[in-house]
Write a protein that holds these residues in place. Sequence first.
Motif, PDB file in Angstrom:
ATOM      1  N   LEU A  80      15.360  42.525   9.965  1.00 24.11           N
ATOM      2  CA  LEU A  80      16.413  41.758   9.305  1.00 24.11           C
ATOM      3  C   LEU A  80      17.543  42.652   8.841  1.00 24.11           C
ATOM      4  CD1 LEU A  80      17.440  39.082   7.983  1.00 24.11           C
ATOM      5  CD2 LEU A  80      16.132  39.725   5.950  1.00 24.11           C
ATOM      6  N   HIS A  81      17.211  43.832   8.359  1.00 24.25           N
ATOM      7  CA  HIS A  81      18.243  44.712   7.790  1.00 24.25           C
ATOM      8  C   HIS A  81      17.891  46.151   8.153  1.00 24.25           C
ATOM      9  CE1 HIS A  81      21.648  45.509   5.318  1.00 24.25           C
ATOM     10  NE2 HIS A  81      20.983  46.144   4.378  1.00 24.25           N
ATOM     11  N   ARG A  82      18.378  46.598   9.297  1.00 30.14           N
ATOM     12  CA  ARG A  82      18.004  47.914   9.811  1.00 30.14           C
ATOM     13  C   ARG A  82      18.597  49.052   8.991  1.00 30.14           C
ATOM     14  NH1 ARG A  82      16.168  47.931  15.166  1.00 30.14           N
ATOM     15  NH2 ARG A  82      17.002  50.036  15.435  1.00 30.14           N
ATOM     16  N   ARG A  83      19.635  48.784   8.220  1.00 30.18           N
ATOM     17  CA  ARG A  83      20.254  49.842   7.443  1.00 30.18           C
ATOM     18  C   ARG A  83      19.464  50.164   6.185  1.00 30.18           C
ATOM     19  NH1 ARG A  83      24.425  50.189   3.771  1.00 30.18           N
ATOM     20  NH2 ARG A  83      24.611  47.936   3.709  1.00 30.18           N
ATOM     21  N   GLY A  84      18.510  49.305   5.828  1.00 26.90           N
ATOM     22  CA  GLY A  84      17.715  49.543   4.626  1.00 26.90           C
ATOM     23  C   GLY A  84      18.516  49.264   3.369  1.00 26.90           C
ATOM     24  N   GLY A  85      18.183  49.956   2.309  1.00 28.31           N
ATOM     25  CA  GLY A  85      18.879  49.756   1.044  1.00 28.31           C
ATOM     26  C   GLY A  85      17.901  49.441  -0.069  1.00 28.31           C
ATOM     27  N   VAL A  86      18.307  49.773  -1.293  1.00 33.17           N
ATOM     28  CA  VAL A  86      17.438  49.571  -2.447  1.00 33.17           C
ATOM     29  C   VAL A  86      17.113  48.099  -2.665  1.00 33.17           C
ATOM     30  CG1 VAL A  86      17.269  49.887  -4.947  1.00 33.17           C
ATOM     31  CG2 VAL A  86      18.224  51.701  -3.535  1.00 33.17           C
ATOM     32  N   PRO A  87      18.088  47.146  -2.577  1.00 33.29           N
ATOM     33  CA  PRO A  87      17.734  45.740  -2.791  1.00 33.29           C
ATOM     34  C   PRO A  87      16.667  45.230  -1.829  1.00 33.29           C
ATOM     35  CG  PRO A  87      20.099  46.015  -2.922  1.00 33.29           C
ATOM     36  CD  PRO A  87      19.558  47.316  -2.406  1.00 33.29           C
ATOM     37  N   VAL A  88      16.734  45.649  -0.583  1.00 36.15           N
ATOM     38  CA  VAL A  88      15.739  45.191   0.395  1.00 36.15           C
ATOM     39  C   VAL A  88      14.360  45.770   0.072  1.00 36.15           C
ATOM     40  CG1 VAL A  88      15.102  45.198   2.841  1.00 36.15           C
ATOM     41  CG2 VAL A  88      17.485  44.886   2.174  1.00 36.15           C
ATOM     42  N   VAL A  89      14.312  47.048  -0.290  1.00 34.39           N
ATOM     43  CA  VAL A  89      13.024  47.656  -0.630  1.00 34.39           C
ATOM     44  C   VAL A  89      12.425  46.994  -1.869  1.00 34.39           C
ATOM     45  CG1 VAL A  89      11.895  49.801  -1.326  1.00 34.39           C
ATOM     46  CG2 VAL A  89      13.657  49.843   0.440  1.00 34.39           C
ATOM     47  N   LEU A  90      13.257  46.721  -2.871  1.00 34.44           N
ATOM     48  CA  LEU A  90      12.766  46.037  -4.061  1.00 34.44           C
ATOM     49  C   LEU A  90      12.294  44.628  -3.720  1.00 34.44           C
ATOM     50  CD1 LEU A  90      15.358  47.080  -6.798  1.00 34.44           C
ATOM     51  CD2 LEU A  90      13.008  47.882  -6.522  1.00 34.44           C
ATOM     52  N   GLY A  91      13.019  43.955  -2.822  1.00 33.97           N
ATOM     53  CA  GLY A  91      12.590  42.622  -2.399  1.00 33.97           C
ATOM     54  C   GLY A  91      11.241  42.651  -1.710  1.00 33.97           C
ATOM     55  N   ILE A  92      11.022  43.676  -0.881  1.00 33.12           N
ATOM     56  CA  ILE A  92       9.724  43.802  -0.209  1.00 33.12           C
ATOM     57  C   ILE A  92       8.615  44.040  -1.228  1.00 33.12           C
ATOM     58  CG2 ILE A  92       8.375  45.201   1.403  1.00 33.12           C
ATOM     59  CD1 ILE A  92      10.971  45.829   2.853  1.00 33.12           C
ATOM     60  N   ALA A  93       8.833  44.997  -2.146  1.00 31.69           N
ATOM     61  CA  ALA A  93       7.790  45.352  -3.102  1.00 31.69           C
ATOM     62  C   ALA A  93       7.451  44.186  -4.027  1.00 31.69           C
ATOM     63  CB  ALA A  93       8.226  46.570  -3.913  1.00 31.69           C
ATOM     64  N   LEU A  94       8.469  43.571  -4.622  1.00 37.57           N
ATOM     65  CA  LEU A  94       8.214  42.473  -5.554  1.00 37.57           C
ATOM     66  C   LEU A  94       7.677  41.243  -4.828  1.00 37.57           C
ATOM     67  CD1 LEU A  94      11.350  42.766  -7.884  1.00 37.57           C
ATOM     68  CD2 LEU A  94       9.024  43.558  -8.312  1.00 37.57           C
ATOM     69  N   GLY A  95       8.248  40.953  -3.655  1.00 38.74           N
ATOM     70  CA  GLY A  95       7.763  39.801  -2.896  1.00 38.74           C
ATOM     71  C   GLY A  95       6.320  39.962  -2.451  1.00 38.74           C
ATOM     72  N   ALA A  96       5.955  41.171  -2.014  1.00 40.85           N
ATOM     73  CA  ALA A  96       4.571  41.404  -1.592  1.00 40.85           C
ATOM     74  C   ALA A  96       3.614  41.334  -2.772  1.00 40.85           C
ATOM     75  CB  ALA A  96       4.467  42.759  -0.899  1.00 40.85           C
ATOM     76  N   LEU A  97       4.037  41.838  -3.925  1.00 39.41           N
ATOM     77  CA  LEU A  97       3.176  41.752  -5.104  1.00 39.41           C
ATOM     78  C   LEU A  97       2.983  40.302  -5.539  1.00 39.41           C
ATOM     79  CD1 LEU A  97       1.603  43.383  -7.193  1.00 39.41           C
ATOM     80  CD2 LEU A  97       3.696  43.512  -8.568  1.00 39.41           C
ATOM     81  N   MET A  98       4.060  39.535  -5.521  1.00 33.73           N
ATOM     82  CA  MET A  98       3.940  38.111  -5.839  1.00 33.73           C
ATOM     83  C   MET A  98       3.111  37.385  -4.793  1.00 33.73           C
ATOM     84  SD  MET A  98       7.894  37.466  -7.046  1.00 33.73           S
ATOM     85  CE  MET A  98       7.664  35.686  -7.135  1.00 33.73           C
ATOM     86  N   GLY A  99       3.297  37.755  -3.522  1.00 36.54           N
ATOM     87  CA  GLY A  99       2.508  37.119  -2.468  1.00 36.54           C
ATOM     88  C   GLY A  99       1.028  37.422  -2.592  1.00 36.54           C
ATOM     89  N   ALA A 100       0.708  38.672  -2.970  1.00 37.74           N
ATOM     90  CA  ALA A 100      -0.702  39.013  -3.157  1.00 37.74           C
ATOM     91  C   ALA A 100      -1.314  38.215  -4.304  1.00 37.74           C
ATOM     92  CB  ALA A 100      -0.832  40.513  -3.416  1.00 37.74           C
TER      93      ALA A 100
END
Length: 227
Positions: free
Chosen positions: A117-137
């Motif tokens: 979705l976002h090949r350039r990366g970035g802090v917002p995307v990484v935070l979205g992955i971490a928080l979303g995965a924690l909420m998903g778990a």
Amino acid sequence: MTAPLTPPHQPSPHDPWQTPEGATEAPYAPADDASERSAELAADIRKGLVVLVVTAVAGLLLGALWAWLAPKVPLISTDKAVFLKDTEGEEAAGADGVFVLLSLGLGLLTGLGAFLLHRRGGVPVVLGIALGALMGAWLGWMAGGWFGPTADVVAHAKAAGAGAVFDAPLKLGAKGALLAWPFAAVLVHLGLTAVWGVRDPEPEFEWGAYYGAPSQAGPAPQDTGSA
């Protein structure tokens, strides 16, 4: 008496920092740069929110798969209490292991999906992955209890009858398993970004771009002063 080489209040024609005669300074628009950075940051935040929501909702899939694949813990009831049918069984540990394996698999998928979705990366995307995965778990843990056997053991035992074997509610013994998904997702995303991510071009400083294209310089002025 010698005349001054340069008139007062005028820069020397040999000043190396002086803008060449006839050159025009390139327009510098800091407001445009700031607005462009703000637009890029807003786009990154939107993509991070999308990743967070989609990853968190995927926790329902985790819960459904966990309730389906996790080994069941058999219980048996008597007129007075409910007991484990097999006191040496390892079904409870197996349920934790299935949760971890499913979380690692979803971490791989969500990390890959966020990278695509976002090949350039970035802090917002990484935070979205971490928080979303924690909420998903967490949501998968809760959903596993909803999709699995009922948590009301007493009512389940009465419905099954004395001496009947029934399944215990699905529980997560090792709460640290909730971190498997966010860790896997973030590591996969960072690894893919480091290897195949989009690189920003290195800025190049050019004097000509800043001062403009200098015109053809004429001959140096001659000293016309006399003693």
